[in-house]
Scaffold this active site. Sequence first.
Site, PDB file in Angstrom:
ATOM      1  CD  GLU A 126      -4.772  -7.738   1.435  1.00 50.05           C
ATOM      2  OE1 GLU A 126      -5.625  -7.000   1.954  1.00 50.05           O
ATOM      3  OE2 GLU A 126      -3.543  -7.549   1.555  1.00 50.05           O
ATOM      4  CD  GLU A 151      -2.839  -1.295   2.363  1.00 52.20           C
ATOM      5  OE1 GLU A 151      -2.811  -0.401   3.221  1.00 52.20           O
ATOM      6  OE2 GLU A 151      -3.584  -2.282   2.445  1.00 52.20           O
TER       7      GLU A 151
END
Length: 619
Positions: A495, A391
């Site tokens: 995810e 991220e």
Amino acid sequence: MRRFSLFYRRSPSFSTLACLGLTLAAAFGSFAVPSLSATAQETATSDERPTGELLFKSTAQTFAANARKTRIGAISVVDEADGVGPVARCEIFETPESPWAFSLRFLVDRPVAKGEVLLLEFRARTVSAKTESGLGSLGPMFETSDPPYVKSLNQRVELGFAWRDYSLPFRCVESRDAGKSAIVFFLGYLPQTVEIADVKLSSFGKNFDVSTLRNSEPRYKGAEPDAPWRATAQERIEKIRKGDLTLQIVDADGKPVPNATVEIRQTRSAFGWGTAVVAGRLLAQGSDADAYRDFLVKYCNRAVFENDLKWFGWQNRRNRADVFRALDWLDERQIDVRGHCLVWPSWRNSTPRWRELASNPEALDAAIREHIRDEASALRGRVVDWDVVNEIHDNNDILKILGDDVLVDWFQEARAADPNARLFINDYGILSGEGLDRRKQTSYFRAIKKLIDAGAPIGGIGMQSHFGQTATPPERLLEILDRFAELGLPISITEHDVDATDKAFQAEFTRDFLTAAFSHPAVDEILVWGFWERSHWRPESAYFSADWTPTPAGKVWQELVGETWRSNLDATSNEAGTVATRVFLGDYRITVRVGDKTSTLETTVEKNAGEPVVVRLAD
Ligand code: 9MR
């Protein structure tokens, strides 16, 4: 003006008509409300719908507080003669980089609690829009009023030209103080003028079955059973996920054996299917732990620790010992492990020790490299993939200090510590959000390209793929995957989940997301971020409820991953003693029977067909 509402299920005749309306809406890309008969409208206007406690109601003042004009758009308050009003007229002049760049926003002046059932209602219509259909759209959200804007409701609705009532129930995912949550309407989807009126938020408390408030959400583009993307995805699946298997059955003298009974059983899929896991749960005793492990054994050849390999899981010595025991368990079952994650470069997500070094970049740099070396070498040979960095788009405090080039060093450190693991970058918001966050997509694409050009040993692209109640149309998913595939690296869905109270939508989009991703040649694994309600960061997304009943989305996974995309078949050898078939790539156990003779062997079916597999029946 007549008011009618489509969203409360009552008489069978009404629900049939409402369904017809929804089907038509899906087919034509808009809601066919005006075509409903007067009877249906009458039925729909009766006042049986549950009422909750009113938390917010729009007024001329709340609209006026949003009034403004910028380069992107304008909001003004207008009176509507037809019994609606006051009305916020919202204009978007040019498409901004993101839908939220221009929005209508109201703070909710009352605390909300996690688990509370809320209902957002409003009326809206398109005045004009620059789309082929001429219809505008907006994105109703319920979110925390400050970053990271955690969303309990996240949708996009297309608006017809006639006023229509929208009614969107949801469960609040986070407790917030008064004034700390907001109703937001994203507007920046396209150049358009839309009008919104009568915005209302009501609470039904915690012990309320959210499914009794029917969701009026239109389905996404491409959800139709005959949507064109489906046939091409199926063709690709046949072509890229399957291979030829030819068996030659012979007797002890090497002579072909016709009419032999042949059982072909897939023992492992070449494509990666997996989930996030908790080490402690894999090692626990009891029926829940058994059911938890059973999911892994039945459906997975990949797993990723949800938190155990983050700095806090890793630093905890006792937990670390559990991780190694859990790794043994996974290893024994040929479940490959993804390491998540070596660096998550924001202060919020890294060890406090690093923050203390903020004013000493050299020491900070050394501490991070040390951590990468330590963890990646301790796990060398135990993980097949590493999320080296997670991220970077939104978690970049450390990059602001050390500069983006340090990413290359982190990949090199990881490579030095583990020569074999594939090294990944991982991020969210690339495939989700209708695939509309072009700015983030471009920034991710450029960051990866920069790493490749700088010679970083990057081996794959991670796309988290967390979804809310808003789907990304499958064709758009495929377009984004095509774009990233140009980088020449494999793509992992790392995810995936769909956090939605609308279970039919959740199941439908789960099916379409898995199908689109599985059909894309660059994608080689799909991992979900948990599967059990009692061990899930977003319990509403789980495939199994607390008592292990599969949810509709869970059934989709069981069907696709457990059956449709596996090959288990029985065949009979022909005159020449052969069986030729096409099966999903992976490992197989072949059992051949003729009379009382049996022979079993293991083989692997790969993309490029090899020689026929000879099965010899002993005397
Ligand atoms: O699901 C994880 C949750 O239990 C942790 O508290 C949180 C912070 O470490 O991280 C969650 O997992 C995140 C993952 O590591 C990165 N992508 C987003 C996931 C959900 O927030």
